[in-house]
Design an enzyme around this catalytic site. Structure first.
Site, PDB file in Angstrom:
ATOM      1  N   CYS A  31      12.983   5.702 -23.482  1.00  0.00           N
ATOM      2  CA  CYS A  31      12.566   4.309 -23.498  1.00  0.00           C
ATOM      3  C   CYS A  31      11.216   4.181 -24.215  1.00  0.00           C
ATOM      4  O   CYS A  31      10.255   4.887 -23.878  1.00  0.00           O
ATOM      5  CB  CYS A  31      12.461   3.785 -22.067  1.00  0.00           C
ATOM      6  N   CYS A  86      25.507  -0.183 -26.967  1.00  0.00           N
ATOM      7  CA  CYS A  86      24.956  -0.701 -28.213  1.00  0.00           C
ATOM      8  C   CYS A  86      23.474  -0.968 -27.956  1.00  0.00           C
ATOM      9  O   CYS A  86      23.120  -1.921 -27.261  1.00  0.00           O
ATOM     10  CB  CYS A  86      25.717  -1.974 -28.577  1.00  0.00           C
ATOM     11  N   CYS A 135       8.386   2.989 -21.466  1.00  0.00           N
ATOM     12  CA  CYS A 135       7.827   3.837 -20.412  1.00  0.00           C
ATOM     13  C   CYS A 135       8.054   5.329 -20.607  1.00  0.00           C
ATOM     14  O   CYS A 135       7.537   6.139 -19.837  1.00  0.00           O
ATOM     15  CB  CYS A 135       8.380   3.413 -19.046  1.00  0.00           C
TER      16      CYS A 135
END
Length: 141
Positions: A52, A125, A55
């Site tokens: 991510c 996606c 984070c």
């Protein structure tokens, strides 16, 4: 999204704006979408882990990435527990939104039953801007 919860991944909009670019903020925090075919990882197939952008939580292993032709990075499965699913009824259609389980950052959508030859018959996606790639051997998770 504003939050009063403490912790590195729980931040107010103002705190997120201080650490994300305007485009990262638009997509991760305001549920935007990058234009098809423009993302850094759409046609990227090196070995490693996609985490991510917000984070740093590991989300996808490169072994689950596949060529879908949709214009965004496509994965057939996430690292267990890394991604949450939410019903999304925007734009007059029913979809399943996927978010980072740690910071609730918007990743994209998951689609089922499209006939891709994958073990899950799913296509996650994902916006490239929601991901950060780390090359090398995949960790055992």
């Amino acid at each position: 999204m504003a939050s009063n919860e403490a912790g590195p991944a729980k931040k107010s909009d103002k705190e997120w704006q201080a650490v994300l670019s305007p485009e990262q903020f638009r997509i991760l925090r305001k549920k935007g979408t990058e234009p098809a075919g423009t993302g850094e990882y759409d046609k990227h197939y090196d070995e490693g882990v996609y985490s991510c952008t917000g984070c740093g939580t590991p989300l996808y292993k490169s072994a689950t990435k596949f060529k879908s032709g949709c214009g965004w990075p496509a994965f057939f499965d996430a690292i267990p527990g890394a991604v949450n699913r939410h019903v999304d009824n925007t734009w007059g259609m029913k979809r399943i939104e996927i978010t980072c389980a740690a910071c609730d950052g918007h990743l994209g959508h998951v689609f089922e039953g499209e006939g891709f030859p994958t073990p899950t018959d799913e296509r996650h996606c994902v916006n490239s801007i929601s991901l950060k790639f780390a090359p090398g051997d995949e960790p055992k998770m």
